[in-house]
Design a protein around this motif. Sequence first.
Motif, PDB file in Angstrom:
ATOM      1  N   THR A  14     -20.096   1.849  -4.432  1.00  0.00           N
ATOM      2  CA  THR A  14     -19.069   1.430  -3.477  1.00  0.00           C
ATOM      3  C   THR A  14     -17.789   1.027  -4.205  1.00  0.00           C
ATOM      4  O   THR A  14     -16.682   1.441  -3.841  1.00  0.00           O
ATOM      5  N   TRP A  15     -17.952   0.241  -5.242  1.00  0.00           N
ATOM      6  CA  TRP A  15     -16.802  -0.225  -6.018  1.00  0.00           C
ATOM      7  C   TRP A  15     -16.062   0.953  -6.656  1.00  0.00           C
ATOM      8  O   TRP A  15     -14.842   1.071  -6.545  1.00  0.00           O
ATOM      9  N   GLY A  18     -13.900   3.127  -4.410  1.00  0.00           N
ATOM     10  CA  GLY A  18     -12.585   2.532  -4.208  1.00  0.00           C
ATOM     11  C   GLY A  18     -11.692   2.668  -5.428  1.00  0.00           C
ATOM     12  O   GLY A  18     -10.502   2.966  -5.310  1.00  0.00           O
ATOM     13  N   TYR A  21     -10.384   6.160  -5.394  1.00  0.00           N
ATOM     14  CA  TYR A  21      -9.527   6.603  -4.298  1.00  0.00           C
ATOM     15  C   TYR A  21      -8.238   5.802  -4.129  1.00  0.00           C
ATOM     16  O   TYR A  21      -7.221   6.353  -3.707  1.00  0.00           O
ATOM     17  N   LEU A  22      -8.253   4.519  -4.445  1.00  0.00           N
ATOM     18  CA  LEU A  22      -7.048   3.711  -4.235  1.00  0.00           C
ATOM     19  C   LEU A  22      -5.840   4.230  -5.033  1.00  0.00           C
ATOM     20  O   LEU A  22      -4.752   4.367  -4.455  1.00  0.00           O
ATOM     21  N   LEU A  48      -9.193  -0.364   2.113  1.00  0.00           N
ATOM     22  CA  LEU A  48     -10.008   0.123   1.007  1.00  0.00           C
ATOM     23  C   LEU A  48     -10.145  -0.945  -0.062  1.00  0.00           C
ATOM     24  O   LEU A  48     -11.233  -1.146  -0.606  1.00  0.00           O
ATOM     25  N   TYR A  49      -9.061  -1.655  -0.348  1.00  0.00           N
ATOM     26  CA  TYR A  49      -9.128  -2.706  -1.354  1.00  0.00           C
ATOM     27  C   TYR A  49     -10.144  -3.782  -0.943  1.00  0.00           C
ATOM     28  O   TYR A  49     -10.911  -4.263  -1.783  1.00  0.00           O
ATOM     29  N   ILE A  51     -12.826  -3.412   0.951  1.00  0.00           N
ATOM     30  CA  ILE A  51     -14.178  -2.866   0.813  1.00  0.00           C
ATOM     31  C   ILE A  51     -14.589  -2.787  -0.654  1.00  0.00           C
ATOM     32  O   ILE A  51     -15.704  -3.154  -1.026  1.00  0.00           O
ATOM     33  N   MET A  52     -13.664  -2.323  -1.490  1.00  0.00           N
ATOM     34  CA  MET A  52     -14.026  -2.193  -2.899  1.00  0.00           C
ATOM     35  C   MET A  52     -14.181  -3.551  -3.572  1.00  0.00           C
ATOM     36  O   MET A  52     -14.962  -3.690  -4.524  1.00  0.00           O
ATOM     37  N   THR A  53     -13.495  -4.565  -3.064  1.00  0.00           N
ATOM     38  CA  THR A  53     -13.675  -5.913  -3.604  1.00  0.00           C
ATOM     39  C   THR A  53     -15.071  -6.430  -3.287  1.00  0.00           C
ATOM     40  O   THR A  53     -15.723  -7.046  -4.134  1.00  0.00           O
ATOM     41  N   HIS A  93      -9.116  -3.642 -11.492  1.00  0.00           N
ATOM     42  CA  HIS A  93      -9.234  -3.884 -10.054  1.00  0.00           C
ATOM     43  C   HIS A  93      -8.167  -4.891  -9.604  1.00  0.00           C
ATOM     44  O   HIS A  93      -7.470  -4.674  -8.611  1.00  0.00           O
TER      45      HIS A  93
END
Length: 138
Positions: A14-15, A18, A21-22, A48-49, A51-53, A93
Amino acid sequence: MLWLKALHLIFMVTWFAGLFYLPRIYVYLVERQGEALHETLQIMAQRLYAIMTIGMVATWVFGIALLVWNPGYLSLGWLHVKLTLVVALSGYHGWLKVQLKRFAAGTQNHSGRFWRLANEVPAVALVAIVLLAVLRPF
């Protein structure tokens, strides 16, 4: 322990999704055409940020849980290198968040080419981390 490892891997994926893609959204923001598209891309980037966090935090939580379960791993050299890479990715990140704020403020000044190159950082780190975790070379 296998559940912890599975959850660690799920949230790592998941991380990384992101992280991959970000910066691509940032390319589109730099090369955008029109204000409506800019607003849509900003919203996409912010969501997205978030979710990736969640993915990053859960990756850390389950990774630490694995180390608590098996503290002997802390004496292995490959794990030290892997953890160094994970700390560096966590910094990357955070840097992406700073850039997201700059896009929102209109003060971001990097080119699409820069963001395409920045997009390769997590790919290189992923290859190294997986090789270290699977091969355990030292």
